[in-house]
Design a protein around this motif. Structure first.
Motif, PDB file in Angstrom:
ATOM      1  N   ALA A   1     -77.706 -25.175  19.339  1.00 56.85           N
ATOM      2  CA  ALA A   1     -76.657 -26.194  19.261  1.00 56.85           C
ATOM      3  C   ALA A   1     -75.553 -25.946  20.278  1.00 56.85           C
ATOM      4  O   ALA A   1     -75.079 -24.822  20.449  1.00 56.85           O
ATOM      5  CB  ALA A   1     -76.058 -26.227  17.859  1.00 56.85           C
TER       6      ALA A   1
ATOM      7  N   GLN B   1     -75.092 -31.718  16.696  1.00 51.90           N
ATOM      8  CA  GLN B   1     -75.958 -30.550  16.892  1.00 51.90           C
ATOM      9  C   GLN B   1     -75.547 -29.406  15.961  1.00 51.90           C
ATOM     10  O   GLN B   1     -76.397 -28.707  15.415  1.00 51.90           O
ATOM     11  CB  GLN B   1     -75.892 -30.092  18.348  1.00 51.90           C
TER      12      GLN B   1
ATOM     13  N   ASN C   1     -76.925 -18.541  17.041  1.00 51.44           N
ATOM     14  CA  ASN C   1     -76.693 -19.746  17.838  1.00 51.44           C
ATOM     15  C   ASN C   1     -76.383 -19.387  19.284  1.00 51.44           C
ATOM     16  O   ASN C   1     -75.577 -18.492  19.552  1.00 51.44           O
ATOM     17  CB  ASN C   1     -75.523 -20.548  17.269  1.00 51.44           C
TER      18      ASN C   1
ATOM     19  N   VAL D   1     -78.057 -16.863  11.414  1.00 53.26           N
ATOM     20  CA  VAL D   1     -78.377 -17.930  12.364  1.00 53.26           C
ATOM     21  C   VAL D   1     -77.814 -17.503  13.708  1.00 53.26           C
ATOM     22  O   VAL D   1     -76.591 -17.338  13.862  1.00 53.26           O
ATOM     23  CB  VAL D   1     -77.761 -19.274  11.954  1.00 53.26           C
TER      24      VAL D   1
ATOM     25  N   MET E   1     -77.709 -27.561  12.838  1.00 50.66           N
ATOM     26  CA  MET E   1     -77.842 -26.113  12.676  1.00 50.66           C
ATOM     27  C   MET E   1     -77.489 -25.691  11.245  1.00 50.66           C
ATOM     28  O   MET E   1     -78.220 -24.910  10.609  1.00 50.66           O
ATOM     29  CB  MET E   1     -76.931 -25.395  13.669  1.00 50.66           C
TER      30      MET E   1
ATOM     31  N   THR F   1     -71.962 -17.983  16.553  1.00 49.92           N
ATOM     32  CA  THR F   1     -72.159 -18.818  17.736  1.00 49.92           C
ATOM     33  C   THR F   1     -72.030 -17.976  18.993  1.00 49.92           C
ATOM     34  O   THR F   1     -71.357 -16.943  19.017  1.00 49.92           O
ATOM     35  CB  THR F   1     -71.147 -19.983  17.777  1.00 49.92           C
TER      36      THR F   1
ATOM     37  N   HIS G   1     -80.861 -21.123  17.001  1.00 49.04           N
ATOM     38  CA  HIS G   1     -80.582 -22.552  17.131  1.00 49.04           C
ATOM     39  C   HIS G   1     -79.748 -22.757  18.379  1.00 49.04           C
ATOM     40  O   HIS G   1     -78.760 -22.066  18.605  1.00 49.04           O
ATOM     41  CB  HIS G   1     -79.831 -23.073  15.903  1.00 49.04           C
TER      42      HIS G   1
ATOM     43  N   GLN H   1     -80.142 -26.777   8.742  1.00 48.97           N
ATOM     44  CA  GLN H   1     -81.314 -25.903   8.752  1.00 48.97           C
ATOM     45  C   GLN H   1     -81.051 -24.604   7.988  1.00 48.97           C
ATOM     46  O   GLN H   1     -81.933 -24.098   7.277  1.00 48.97           O
ATOM     47  CB  GLN H   1     -81.727 -25.593  10.192  1.00 48.97           C
TER      48      GLN H   1
END
Length: 306
Positions: A72, A79, A37, A35, A83, A13, A70, A86
């Protein structure tokens, strides 16, 4: 030993800039699918943009890796769940979570609006809670997980003007301390990272010469050890920055014992030096330690006075 993350799926994140960007790029370089974020706001949490996260994804793909972005808002569980969904649809698992997203709303406590206090708590603490909650059952079901919560020296030791940030950053340590006990049987290891780095969060509070030493990459070198299958410890606080790496630990002194007749404000005050004496301090493994220690002292006193 060369650490790699082949076959692993990671969520980072706040990965569009700074530390998160560095973590994401290095994870991908070592084989992880990532991912990326990022809500895309400024450091106070205002605005949104996918540009930074998309750039990180493009860099990963250009180097032969696999990633998607993503946007989010980690403070919004729905949200975050989208994420994670997905990631599961694309890759079928989540192995690594680095909770790095954060904002600043610095002011002295007297001048700080409660809305600014709450917002920082929502992003740092509840953002961490939301992300862990969304992957928790996945990691339990697959009997594998590595989670890194980003704490801070401002939480561990305090820093003027950061009561909201410090409170949130110490709270994620408490979260880790309990989750370590709830996840051990499922091979989920959770640790905290206390970084010092030159990022948007610190760029205007340190001299330029210092900032050049405090590279995000120097922090990532420590952070990714906490994500490794074999090297990762459990329940640790790793401090990292400018090439320095250390461990922070909460200690409790051995303390004193007062009989029921002796227990008074005056007696505790009179023995304060003994209460705070660090000669025999230990790092408790759980909250039960304190109760057990005091009860053992009380039982020993009862036995001695029979």
């Amino acid at each position: 030993m060369t650490i790699n993350y082949d076959g692993r799926v990671a969520i980072v994140t706040g990965a569009g800039n700074g530390l998160g960007r560095s973590h994401a790029l290095e994870l991908a370089a070592r084989g992880a699918k990532v991912v990326v974020n990022d809500l895309g706001g400024n450091r106070s949490g205002e605005g949104t943009s996918s540009a930074a996260a998309d750039e990180v994804v493009a860099l990963i793909k250009a180097n032969g890796g696999d990633a998607f972005s993503h946007g989010a808002n980690v403070a919004d569980f729905d949200q975050v769940q989208d994420m994670v969904n997905q990631a599961m649809e694309k890759w079928g698992r989540v192995d690594i979570l680095i909770n790095n997203a954060g904002i600043l709303r610095d002011k002295s406590f007297a001048k700080m609006e409660l809305a600014d206090f709450k917002l920082v708590m929502d992003v740092h603490l509840m953002g961490t809670v939301n992300c862990i909650k969304a992957v928790w059952q996945i990691m339990k079901d697959q009997d594998y997980g590595r989670i890194v919560n980003t704490t801070s020296s401002s939480g561990l030791y305090g820093n003027f003007g950061q009561s909201n940030y410090g409170a949130a950053k110490m709270a994620v340590v408490g979260l880790m301390n309990t989750l370590v006990h709830e996840s051990a049987k499922n091979n989920i290891r959770i640790n905290c990272l206390a970084p010092t780095a030159a990022t948007r969060m610190t760029e205007d509070i340190m001299p330029e010469d210092f900032l050049k030493l405090l590279t995000p990459e120097s922090v990532t070198a420590g952070a990714l050890v906490l994500c490794d299958e074999h090297a990762a410890p459990n329940g640790n606080i790793l401090c990292a920055g400018a090439g320095g790496y250390a461990s922070a630990t909460i200690f409790e002194t051995d303390g004193i014992f007062l009989s029921e007749e002796e227990q008074s404000v005056d007696a505790v005050a009179a023995q304060w030096d003994a209460v705070t004496n660090t000669d025999d301090q230990v790092s408790p493994e759980s909250g039960a330690f304190q109760t057990q220690k005091f009860l053992m002292k009380a039982m020993a006193s009862l036995e001695a006075n029979k």
